[in-house]
Motif scaffolding. Structure first.
Motif, PDB file in Angstrom:
ATOM      1  N   ASP A 307       0.844  -1.195   0.000  1.00  0.00           N
ATOM      2  CA  ASP A 307       0.000   0.000   0.000  1.00  0.00           C
ATOM      3  C   ASP A 307       0.873   1.236   0.000  1.00  0.00           C
ATOM      4  OD1 ASP A 307      -2.400  -1.335   0.028  1.00  0.00           O
ATOM      5  OD2 ASP A 307      -2.378  -1.551   2.215  1.00  0.00           O
ATOM      6  N   GLY A 308       0.475   2.220  -0.756  1.00  0.00           N
ATOM      7  CA  GLY A 308       1.197   3.498  -0.731  1.00  0.00           C
ATOM      8  C   GLY A 308       2.027   3.703  -1.983  1.00  0.00           C
ATOM      9  N   ASP A 309       1.831   4.864  -2.602  1.00  0.00           N
ATOM     10  CA  ASP A 309       2.548   5.167  -3.850  1.00  0.00           C
ATOM     11  C   ASP A 309       4.055   5.214  -3.651  1.00  0.00           C
ATOM     12  OD1 ASP A 309       0.221   5.207  -5.160  1.00  0.00           O
ATOM     13  OD2 ASP A 309       0.043   7.408  -5.263  1.00  0.00           O
ATOM     14  N   ASP A 310       4.468   5.711  -2.475  1.00  0.00           N
ATOM     15  CA  ASP A 310       5.911   5.809  -2.249  1.00  0.00           C
ATOM     16  C   ASP A 310       6.557   4.426  -2.180  1.00  0.00           C
ATOM     17  OD1 ASP A 310       4.394   5.420  -0.028  1.00  0.00           O
ATOM     18  OD2 ASP A 310       5.304   7.036   1.159  1.00  0.00           O
ATOM     19  N   LYS A 311       5.834   3.468  -1.588  1.00  0.00           N
ATOM     20  CA  LYS A 311       6.373   2.100  -1.514  1.00  0.00           C
ATOM     21  C   LYS A 311       6.419   1.468  -2.898  1.00  0.00           C
ATOM     22  CE  LYS A 311       5.476   0.742   3.213  1.00  0.00           C
ATOM     23  NZ  LYS A 311       4.820  -0.184   4.106  1.00  0.00           N
ATOM     24  N   LYS A 312       5.374   1.723  -3.660  1.00  0.00           N
ATOM     25  CA  LYS A 312       5.368   1.181  -5.032  1.00  0.00           C
ATOM     26  C   LYS A 312       6.495   1.803  -5.841  1.00  0.00           C
ATOM     27  CE  LYS A 312       0.592  -0.170  -5.157  1.00  0.00           C
ATOM     28  NZ  LYS A 312      -0.729   0.431  -5.066  1.00  0.00           N
ATOM     29  N   ALA A 313       6.717   3.077  -5.622  1.00  0.00           N
ATOM     30  CA  ALA A 313       7.803   3.759  -6.344  1.00  0.00           C
ATOM     31  C   ALA A 313       9.153   3.150  -5.976  1.00  0.00           C
ATOM     32  CB  ALA A 313       7.782   5.252  -6.016  1.00  0.00           C
ATOM     33  N   ALA A 314       9.297   2.816  -4.694  1.00  0.00           N
ATOM     34  CA  ALA A 314      10.565   2.206  -4.260  1.00  0.00           C
ATOM     35  C   ALA A 314      10.752   0.840  -4.920  1.00  0.00           C
ATOM     36  CB  ALA A 314      10.595   2.080  -2.739  1.00  0.00           C
ATOM     37  N   GLN A 315       9.669   0.093  -5.064  1.00  0.00           N
ATOM     38  CA  GLN A 315       9.757  -1.212  -5.741  1.00  0.00           C
ATOM     39  C   GLN A 315      10.200  -1.039  -7.197  1.00  0.00           C
ATOM     40  OE1 GLN A 315       5.781  -2.800  -5.235  1.00  0.00           O
ATOM     41  NE2 GLN A 315       6.509  -4.303  -3.716  1.00  0.00           N
ATOM     42  N   LEU A 316       9.585  -0.076  -7.859  1.00  0.00           N
ATOM     43  CA  LEU A 316       9.935   0.150  -9.268  1.00  0.00           C
ATOM     44  C   LEU A 316      11.395   0.592  -9.402  1.00  0.00           C
ATOM     45  CD1 LEU A 316       6.734   1.921 -10.683  1.00  0.00           C
ATOM     46  CD2 LEU A 316       7.392  -0.474 -10.917  1.00  0.00           C
ATOM     47  N   ALA A 317      11.819   1.442  -8.469  1.00  0.00           N
ATOM     48  CA  ALA A 317      13.211   1.920  -8.508  1.00  0.00           C
ATOM     49  C   ALA A 317      14.177   0.762  -8.264  1.00  0.00           C
ATOM     50  CB  ALA A 317      13.418   3.014  -7.464  1.00  0.00           C
ATOM     51  N   MET A 318      13.806  -0.120  -7.338  1.00  0.00           N
ATOM     52  CA  MET A 318      14.660  -1.281  -7.058  1.00  0.00           C
ATOM     53  C   MET A 318      14.745  -2.184  -8.291  1.00  0.00           C
ATOM     54  SD  MET A 318      14.247  -4.100  -4.029  1.00  0.00           S
ATOM     55  CE  MET A 318      15.226  -5.619  -4.027  1.00  0.00           C
ATOM     56  N   ALA A 319      13.607  -2.420  -8.916  1.00  0.00           N
ATOM     57  CA  ALA A 319      13.581  -3.277 -10.108  1.00  0.00           C
ATOM     58  C   ALA A 319      14.406  -2.663 -11.231  1.00  0.00           C
ATOM     59  CB  ALA A 319      12.136  -3.491 -10.552  1.00  0.00           C
ATOM     60  N   GLN A 320      14.259  -1.377 -11.396  1.00  0.00           N
ATOM     61  CA  GLN A 320      15.011  -0.681 -12.453  1.00  0.00           C
ATOM     62  C   GLN A 320      16.514  -0.789 -12.207  1.00  0.00           C
ATOM     63  OE1 GLN A 320      14.151   3.516 -12.686  1.00  0.00           O
ATOM     64  NE2 GLN A 320      14.956   3.640 -14.760  1.00  0.00           N
ATOM     65  N   ALA A 321      16.891  -0.599 -10.940  1.00  0.00           N
ATOM     66  CA  ALA A 321      18.314  -0.672 -10.590  1.00  0.00           C
ATOM     67  C   ALA A 321      18.869  -2.074 -10.852  1.00  0.00           C
ATOM     68  CB  ALA A 321      18.501  -0.295  -9.120  1.00  0.00           C
ATOM     69  N   ILE A 322      18.086  -3.080 -10.489  1.00  0.00           N
ATOM     70  CA  ILE A 322      18.531  -4.469 -10.652  1.00  0.00           C
ATOM     71  C   ILE A 322      18.805  -4.789 -12.123  1.00  0.00           C
ATOM     72  CG2 ILE A 322      17.651  -6.855 -10.617  1.00  0.00           C
ATOM     73  CD1 ILE A 322      16.398  -6.196  -7.878  1.00  0.00           C
ATOM     74  N   GLU A 323      17.974  -4.274 -12.992  1.00  0.00           N
ATOM     75  CA  GLU A 323      18.147  -4.615 -14.416  1.00  0.00           C
ATOM     76  C   GLU A 323      19.149  -3.717 -15.149  1.00  0.00           C
ATOM     77  OE1 GLU A 323      17.172  -7.430 -15.008  1.00  0.00           O
ATOM     78  OE2 GLU A 323      15.607  -7.634 -13.513  1.00  0.00           O
ATOM     79  N   SER A 324      19.731  -2.751 -14.440  1.00  0.00           N
ATOM     80  CA  SER A 324      20.679  -1.901 -15.157  1.00  0.00           C
ATOM     81  C   SER A 324      21.924  -2.722 -15.508  1.00  0.00           C
ATOM     82  CB  SER A 324      21.059  -0.683 -14.308  1.00  0.00           C
ATOM     83  OG  SER A 324      21.986  -1.067 -13.315  1.00  0.00           O
ATOM     84  N   PRO A 325      22.475  -2.544 -16.716  1.00  0.00           N
ATOM     85  CA  PRO A 325      23.648  -3.318 -17.127  1.00  0.00           C
ATOM     86  C   PRO A 325      24.825  -3.178 -16.161  1.00  0.00           C
ATOM     87  CG  PRO A 325      22.671  -2.229 -19.025  1.00  0.00           C
ATOM     88  CD  PRO A 325      21.949  -1.708 -17.816  1.00  0.00           C
ATOM     89  N   THR A 326      25.019  -1.979 -15.616  1.00  0.00           N
ATOM     90  CA  THR A 326      26.125  -1.775 -14.670  1.00  0.00           C
ATOM     91  C   THR A 326      25.970  -2.674 -13.457  1.00  0.00           C
ATOM     92  OG1 THR A 326      25.724   0.528 -15.227  1.00  0.00           O
ATOM     93  CG2 THR A 326      27.468   0.077 -13.620  1.00  0.00           C
ATOM     94  N   PHE A 327      24.754  -2.693 -12.905  1.00  0.00           N
ATOM     95  CA  PHE A 327      24.511  -3.540 -11.749  1.00  0.00           C
ATOM     96  C   PHE A 327      24.649  -5.012 -12.115  1.00  0.00           C
ATOM     97  CE2 PHE A 327      21.659  -6.364  -9.460  1.00  0.00           C
ATOM     98  CZ  PHE A 327      22.193  -6.253  -8.192  1.00  0.00           C
ATOM     99  N   GLN A 328      24.090  -5.383 -13.242  1.00  0.00           N
ATOM    100  CA  GLN A 328      24.128  -6.786 -13.664  1.00  0.00           C
ATOM    101  C   GLN A 328      25.564  -7.303 -13.732  1.00  0.00           C
ATOM    102  OE1 GLN A 328      21.842  -9.264 -14.579  1.00  0.00           O
ATOM    103  NE2 GLN A 328      20.324  -8.044 -13.525  1.00  0.00           N
ATOM    104  N   SER A 329      26.466  -6.465 -14.195  1.00  0.00           N
ATOM    105  CA  SER A 329      27.864  -6.882 -14.253  1.00  0.00           C
ATOM    106  C   SER A 329      28.477  -6.899 -12.846  1.00  0.00           C
ATOM    107  CB  SER A 329      28.653  -5.935 -15.169  1.00  0.00           C
ATOM    108  OG  SER A 329      29.999  -6.341 -15.233  1.00  0.00           O
TER     109      SER A 329
END
Ligand code: GAL
Length: 417
Positions: A307-329
């Motif tokens: 619940d909460g837009d800020d929490k959902k935003a944090a999830q999306l940010a985490m997912a985005q970070a995980i899939e970044s090529p820099t992080f993946q390497s």
């Protein structure tokens, strides 16, 4: 790796370490990455998120393979208190999605073009009903052997490329007074080794038995041979193998107390953490007879409904970070796994990592990439657990022959389906 994504920890990260209450922009992450190598890899993720102002509330549940973590997760969800994000494997992701417990990552997936760069074999678990529900972190595989270089040199033999050569190396190690195989007798570890026994019977057989759950394949002559090999391997363990944690088995190989460990490439994280180098201190090979095929599992972070837009935003940010090529390497270099995207250069990976990336691409191209039974990528949990029982029985002398074990496996899977 600390400092790779940001030099100093943010206030949010410091707060996350000192409180158990998730603030709005924190992510609470349930995971089982508690060994030295695993924790080092996790720090790459924590640091990167901290650099973006996303705090981390840690919910570690020790236990390789994640069984204990999944039990904790059920309790949390039943209590109406799901974590933000949960490390999860294969069919478990689909199960939670089917129950309507997972959120939706389509927005970030579309923006970042995940469809084009994440392999179909991973999307099959990361998407439910056409929607992204989890973010793949990596691709591990189970058909590896980690060999102490000095112990191998002592045998005077080359790395084994088939079953007979493997047995010769193991016998020579035994003669030299080295415990040939370091193993931890826990059902998920037994099953991890058994993945390779079945894969060595051929990709078609593996799929028939473990994916299609064909009763004749499960109970037939090839499965009997797979069990015969497995039972033979159990004669090369030390007396204290029961219930040993996998990373302690890795440590035996690292210290030269044992010759080799048959384990997924998370084991490499332990060798690296101990300062060892592939080629010089240890050698990585595919389990003899499985080169060209890969039995994979992909760690993903499934995002729960919050619940909460800020929490959902944090999830999306985490997912985005995980899939970044820099992080993946950066992450996978430390973890021992290979990237979950096809477009990440192998430049920063060591020789075993480069081999892992090349093997995966080859297997994916020629149709020899199969889901690991041991790690929930071949069949749903009920079948997996039924298989675990029989496999662990075989490891502990329950069956007089491979034929008996295969018959038991066919019956157990039939009852669990
Ligand atoms: C696997 C997981 C790996 C590693 C291993 C041992 O299931 O995919 O990332 O953590 O368990 O804990």
């Amino acid at each position: 790796m600390r400092g790779f994504f940001g030099k100093t920890m943010t206030a949010a990260a410091v707060l996350a370490m000192t409180t158990s209450f998730a603030r709005a922009t924190d992510v609470e992450v349930l995971h089982w990455w508690t060994s030295g190598g695993e924790a080092a890899a996790l720090n790459v993720l924590k640091d990167m998120l901290a650099g973006q102002g996303i705090g981390w509330v840690d919910m570690p549940v020790a236990g390789g393979g994640g069984e204990a973590a999944m039990t904790t997760l059920k309790a949390r969800v039943n209590a109406g208190d799901a974590p933000t994000s949960v490390q999860m494997l294969g069919f478990d992701i689909q199960d939670w999605a089917e129950q309507g417990s997972l959120g939706n990552l389509d927005e970030v997936a579309a923006k970042e073009g995940w469809d084009a760069v994440i392999p179909a074999a991973l999307q099959r678990f990361a998407k439910y009903d056409g929607h992204w529900v989890s973010a793949p972190v990596n691709v591990h595989s189970t058909n590896w052997v980690w060999i102490n270089k000095a112990a191998l040199d002592k045998t005077g033999l080359a790395v084994p490329t088939n079953w007979d050569e493997l047995v010769t190396v193991l016998d020579k190690m035994k003669e030299a007074g080295i415990t040939p195989i370091a193993h931890g007798g826990q059902p998920w570890q037994d099953a991890t080794v058994f993945d390779s026994m079945v894969l060595a019977q051929g990709v078609d057989f593996y799929n028939k038995a473990f994916v299609e759950l064909d009763p004749e394949a499960l109970g037939g002559a090839q499965m009997a041979e797979a069990f015969d090999h497995f039972i033979k391997l159990s004669s090369y363990l030390d007396a204290n193998f029961s219930n040993r944690d996998w990373n302690l088995a890795s440590a035996m190989v690292i210290k030269g107390e044992a010759g080799m460990q048959i384990m997924g490439d998370w084991a490499k994280g332990e060798f690296l953490k101990a300062g060892q180098k592939p080629g010089a201190d240890f050698v990585c090979i595919r389990f003899p007879g499985t080169q060209g095929a890969v039995s994979f599992n992909s760690d993903q972070f499934a995002m729960f409904n919050v619940d909460g837009d800020d929490k959902k935003a944090a999830q999306l940010a985490m997912a985005q970070a995980i899939e970044s090529p820099t992080f993946q390497s950066a992450f996978n270099v430390v973890k021992g796994s290979v990237p979950a995207r096809t477009d990440v250069p192998d430049t920063d990976f060591d020789d075993c990592g480069k081999k892992g990336i090349a093997d995966l691409a080859e297997a994916n191209a020629k149709g020899s990439l199969v889901g690991s039974m041991a790690h929930g990528h071949a069949a749903p949990a009920a079948v997996k657990n039924a298989a675990y029982d029989v496999i662990t029985g075989a490891m502990n002398g329950k069956f007089a022959s491979g034929t008996e074990a295969a018959t038991a496996l066919a019956a157990a899977v039939a009852a669990a389906k």
